[in-house]
Design a protein around this motif. Sequence first.
Motif, mmCIF file in Angstrom:
data_model
loop_
_atom_site.group_PDB
_atom_site.id
_atom_site.type_symbol
_atom_site.label_atom_id
_atom_site.label_comp_id
_atom_site.label_asym_id
_atom_site.label_seq_id
_atom_site.Cartn_x
_atom_site.Cartn_y
_atom_site.Cartn_z
ATOM 1 N N ILE A 17 0.844 -1.197 0.000
ATOM 2 C CA ILE A 17 0.000 0.000 0.000
ATOM 3 C C ILE A 17 0.878 1.245 0.000
ATOM 4 O O ILE A 17 1.833 1.354 0.777
ATOM 5 N N ARG A 18 0.533 2.194 -0.860
ATOM 6 C CA ARG A 18 1.289 3.439 -0.978
ATOM 7 C C ARG A 18 0.330 4.627 -1.084
ATOM 8 O O ARG A 18 -0.710 4.551 -1.739
ATOM 9 N N ALA A 19 0.684 5.740 -0.456
ATOM 10 C CA ALA A 19 -0.160 6.932 -0.448
ATOM 11 C C ALA A 19 -0.025 7.736 -1.734
ATOM 12 O O ALA A 19 1.036 7.752 -2.368
ATOM 13 N N LEU A 20 -1.104 8.432 -2.086
ATOM 14 C CA LEU A 20 -1.092 9.357 -3.213
ATOM 15 C C LEU A 20 -1.202 10.804 -2.718
ATOM 16 O O LEU A 20 -0.308 11.612 -2.917
ATOM 17 N N PHE A 21 -2.320 11.134 -2.026
ATOM 18 C CA PHE A 21 -2.521 12.511 -1.561
ATOM 19 C C PHE A 21 -3.517 12.529 -0.406
ATOM 20 O O PHE A 21 -4.361 11.631 -0.285
ATOM 21 N N PRO A 22 -3.438 13.544 0.464
ATOM 22 C CA PRO A 22 -4.406 13.658 1.565
ATOM 23 C C PRO A 22 -5.729 14.223 1.068
ATOM 24 O O PRO A 22 -5.767 14.977 0.087
ATOM 25 N N GLU A 71 -0.530 21.708 1.855
ATOM 26 C CA GLU A 71 0.749 21.025 2.047
ATOM 27 C C GLU A 71 0.935 20.576 3.491
ATOM 28 O O GLU A 71 1.603 19.573 3.765
ATOM 29 N N GLY A 72 0.328 21.310 4.437
ATOM 30 C CA GLY A 72 0.466 20.964 5.846
ATOM 31 C C GLY A 72 -0.053 19.583 6.186
ATOM 32 O O GLY A 72 0.408 18.964 7.155
ATOM 33 N N LEU A 73 -1.022 19.079 5.410
ATOM 34 C CA LEU A 73 -1.574 17.747 5.676
ATOM 35 C C LEU A 73 -0.645 16.625 5.221
ATOM 36 O O LEU A 73 -0.877 15.460 5.548
ATOM 37 N N MET A 74 0.407 16.963 4.472
ATOM 38 C CA MET A 74 1.331 15.917 4.022
ATOM 39 C C MET A 74 1.983 15.206 5.206
ATOM 40 O O MET A 74 2.308 14.026 5.131
ATOM 41 N N GLY A 75 2.142 15.929 6.311
ATOM 42 C CA GLY A 75 2.757 15.343 7.494
ATOM 43 C C GLY A 75 1.901 14.274 8.149
ATOM 44 O O GLY A 75 2.394 13.508 8.988
ATOM 45 N N THR A 76 0.615 14.215 7.792
ATOM 46 C CA THR A 76 -0.272 13.202 8.383
ATOM 47 C C THR A 76 -0.103 11.838 7.706
ATOM 48 O O THR A 76 -0.634 10.844 8.192
ATOM 49 N N ILE A 77 0.610 11.807 6.582
ATOM 50 C CA ILE A 77 0.858 10.536 5.890
ATOM 51 C C ILE A 77 2.030 9.859 6.591
ATOM 52 O O ILE A 77 3.179 10.279 6.455
ATOM 53 N N THR A 78 1.730 8.815 7.362
ATOM 54 C CA THR A 78 2.760 8.187 8.184
ATOM 55 C C THR A 78 3.482 7.042 7.485
ATOM 56 O O THR A 78 4.532 6.601 7.958
ATOM 57 N N GLY A 79 2.937 6.556 6.385
ATOM 58 C CA GLY A 79 3.567 5.455 5.658
ATOM 59 C C GLY A 79 4.243 5.931 4.390
ATOM 60 O O GLY A 79 4.466 7.135 4.195
#
Length: 319
Positions: free
Chosen positions: A112-117, A289-297
């Motif tokens: 599993i990989r993230a794309l965007f918040p 951009e601030g929500l990028m920090g919520t992506i922990t993986g």
Amino acid sequence: MLKSALRLGLAAVAGFALALPASAETRITYKSAKSSSSYYQMGVQIAEAMKAGSGGDIIVTVEESQGSVQNVMETRARGGDYVFTTPPALVGLAQGGKAMFEGKSSPKFDEIRALFPIPSLTMHFVMSKESGATDFAGMEGKTILLGKGSFGAREGEKYLKLFGLEGKVELAEVELSNAVPALKNGQIDGFVTAGSWPAPNVIEAAASTDVTVLTLTDEQIAQSKRAKLVIPAGTYSGQDADITTTSLPVVAYTTTAMDDDTAYAMTKTFWETKAKMGETARWWNGVDEGLMGTITGKIHPGAQRYYEEVGFALTDAQK
């Protein structure tokens, strides 16, 4: 002679086929939430934005889901055309085989990989002005609607325990979909809901009756172990000050089965059309951009390429 004519005919057909433009259309399945939820609406908006922003090259079909756990579980059987939404914490649980994923581990979870918040699940504690409640202590002795089975209901119940209100409020046996009319007719004093902000049911409540959306103290936020989120003044009718509350981040994911070019194109199109989406649905304005920090993986390599191009800082854990 006949053989020569056939060879010429086949060559002409082959030449014509080569002259036709190759189709660049990419089809994606996007699985998010129940069709009645704001997150399903977001999926529809993303589908429209992807089609418009890519010039029709990316076609997204939105599928109804029963929730984030189902979305994660389906990665076991899906391919590179699958995009789904879930809180990052659930991905971590799946990859560790913990909680609701105990005994259901799969190597696919590690892909599993993230794309965007996308907009976070934001807690709203909505009280009628008539109730007189302006903080959590003021909820004591009041009738509160939590709903059933949802994240908001579970989180609301947790907060009542944390803040010393367990057994001190009356829990209404009313469906959350009936929260606004129940508040207006005095059947309840308040309700708890979680969703993107501005939340449609909170907008409706604030527009139809005087309400107070409770603010949490920094100490209460620390107790909740959730992320702090500030809803700006003026978001809801009659709201003169910022509301400080908690949120649970939500992210759009795929797997390593998606090729890098598709992941790049989807991520680029999302960010480039986000402002346009925000013109008609304000919940997109809370995504930055601030929500990028919520992506922990980990973030998909194709999406990473876009973030590097635009200068979004990524952590080592996200690469």
